[in-house]
Design an enzyme around this catalytic site. Structure first.
Site, PDB file in Angstrom:
ATOM      1  N   LYS A 174      51.008 -10.602  48.254  1.00 47.80           N
ATOM      2  CA  LYS A 174      51.753 -11.817  47.889  1.00 47.80           C
ATOM      3  C   LYS A 174      51.879 -11.808  46.360  1.00 47.80           C
ATOM      4  CE  LYS A 174      51.815 -16.771  48.947  1.00 47.80           C
ATOM      5  NZ  LYS A 174      53.136 -16.907  49.552  1.00 47.80           N
TER       6      LYS A 174
HETATM    7  C1  LIG Z   1      57.564 -14.257  52.414  1.00 51.14           C
HETATM    8  C2  LIG Z   1      56.596 -15.085  53.179  1.00 51.14           C
HETATM    9  N1  LIG Z   1      56.364 -14.788  54.465  1.00 51.14           N
HETATM   10  C3  LIG Z   1      55.497 -15.510  55.197  1.00 51.14           C
HETATM   11  C4  LIG Z   1      54.818 -16.587  54.663  1.00 51.14           C
HETATM   12  C5  LIG Z   1      53.864 -17.359  55.504  1.00 51.14           C
HETATM   13  O1  LIG Z   1      52.548 -17.038  55.132  1.00 51.14           O
HETATM   14  P1  LIG Z   1      51.385 -18.105  55.281  1.00 51.14           P
HETATM   15  O2  LIG Z   1      51.409 -18.568  56.678  1.00 51.14           O
HETATM   16  O3  LIG Z   1      50.147 -17.360  54.943  1.00 51.14           O
HETATM   17  O4  LIG Z   1      51.669 -19.193  54.316  1.00 51.14           O
HETATM   18  C6  LIG Z   1      55.035 -16.929  53.322  1.00 51.14           C
HETATM   19  C7  LIG Z   1      54.328 -18.050  52.716  1.00 51.14           C
HETATM   20  O5  LIG Z   1      53.395 -17.861  52.007  1.00 51.14           O
HETATM   21  C8  LIG Z   1      55.931 -16.156  52.559  1.00 51.14           C
HETATM   22  O6  LIG Z   1      56.165 -16.459  51.281  1.00 51.14           O
END
Ligand SMILES: Cc1ncc(COP(=O)(O)O)c(C=O)c1O
Length: 361
Positions: A174
């Site tokens: 991330k």
């Molecule tokens: C690109 C992306 N995909 C998926 C998610 C969902 O991830 P999470 O459930 O850990 O927030 C996020 C959010 O953080 C994201 O930015």
């Protein structure tokens, strides 16, 4: 809720925590600043997390805090960010921040980035000479895709932008830089009158939204793209998988074609910000009954009951802020004793978290 030109503010920000955790200390919000020549501003060298803290009858409770902080450490490891923070210190920092904020519920944003050493400035792409800075901020964030979205669903499009390829930018980290791709997807969607865009991977299979994972319901089976479709391993995605298992709903990771979205019975997004948001149309093709489907509603209800502390979660998902019983990571899957300066907090021998391998077939 978005204007055609995409300039409408997407969410109100009712309240911001006036202190920020910085390298283990609490500083004032106004003092949390960086130099404009910081490496991160020029080369995108940051990793971050997005975590929700929910109001429960036992006070504020942070949702899946160790799992988020573990992903934070993994993102740092991938980008060779050699910092000293342990999972436990980061979790404690987040809990203390929420406690100091006085907020019942909020969104928590840890960030680690390459800064600038003003006495020995370095301006090249090479990130190594630049010092690392770690902060955690918090604010009260409403419904990411709009107040009505949770019940009525959102209209989305397939983006002309592909998701990142695994050997260009790692989607499983991330990183701030990944969100330039997300911004292209989001801006295109907004300017064309959609709430969100869904990106395909480099092979043309469904990947994810600009900030959400995606689920498809076909009959009584729930499907979601695998990690190999260039998705972020979402913590909410893992929560949905576990909730389906608890509810006896068949859930499978499968590569999904774009056309399968059009003929799905139900679709929904999952994400910390978006929570569980139904999708009512894709490219102006109505999905199912054009609203929130029955299976989506069932999973969503279960999810919100867990986050409100009204129903036990399949695991230790809520870290209470105001009691001594706040859940802490233990040694079962997490490393907490790796505070040696200069060493990465995430090591090779560490077991892979369940959510990263769940349902791989
Ligand atoms: C690109 C992306 N995909 C998926 C998610 C969902 O991830 P999470 O459930 O850990 O927030 C996020 C959010 O953080 C994201 O930015």
């Amino acid at each position: 809720m978005f204007s055609k030109d995409g300039n409408t503010k997407d969410v109100a920000t009712p309240r911001i925590c006036d202190v920020v955790w910085h390298n283990g200390e609490f500083i004032k919000w106004n003092d949390a600043r960086v130099h404009v020549m910081s490496h991160v501003l020029h080369y995108g060298s940051s990793i971050f997390e997005g975590i929700r803290c929910y109001a429960t009858k036992n006070g504020p409770a942070v949702f899946r805090l160790p799992e988020h902080m573990k992903r934070f450490l993994n993102s740092a490891k991938i980008y060779r960010m050699d910092h000293k923070w342990t999972l436990e210190q980061l979790c404690d920092g987040a809990i203390e921040l929420v406690r100091r904020s006085g907020m019942d519920q909020c969104y928590i944003r840890p960030i680690l980035f390459r800064s600038l050493d003003e006495e020995h400035p370095a301006f090249g792409v090479n990130p190594f000479p630049n010092p690392l800075a770690c902060y955690i901020g918090a604010w009260d964030w409403g419904k990411y895709l709009g107040d009505e979205a949770i019940e009525k669903g959102v209209d989305v499009c397939i983006s002309t932008w592909n998701r990142l390829t695994p050997n260009s930018m790692p989607a499983m980290a991330k990183s701030g830089a990944n969100y330039m791709n997300s911004q292209l997807i989001k801006m295109e969607a907004l300017l064309n009158g959609f709430a969100e865009g869904i990106a395909l991977d480099d092979r043309g299979y469904v990947s994810e939204g600009s900030g959400e994972n995606i689920f498809l319901v076909s009959g009584d089976v729930v499907l979601t793209p695998p990690l190999s479709s260039s998705i972020l391993p979402g913590i909410t995605r893992d929560s949905v998988i576990q909730i389906c298992q608890e509810l006896g709903i068949t859930i499978k990771e499968r590569t999904i074609q774009r056309a399968a979205l059009y003929v799905a019975d139900e679709l929904f997004f999952s994400g910390t910000a978006a929570e569980i948001t139904p999708i009512r149309s894709v490219d102006r093709i109505t999905v199912g009954n054009g609203g929130r489907g029955q299976i989506t509603a069932k999973i969503q209800k279960h999810f919100f009951e867990i986050t409100k502390g009204e129903r036990p979660a399949p695991g230790d998902w809520l870290s209470l802020v105001n009691t001594e019983t706040a859940s802490r990571p233990d040694n079962n899957g997490y490393k907490t004793d790796n505070s040696a300066k200069g060493s990465s907090s995430s090591q090779e021998s560490e077991p892979v978290l369940k959510y990263q391998t769940a349902l791989r077939d």
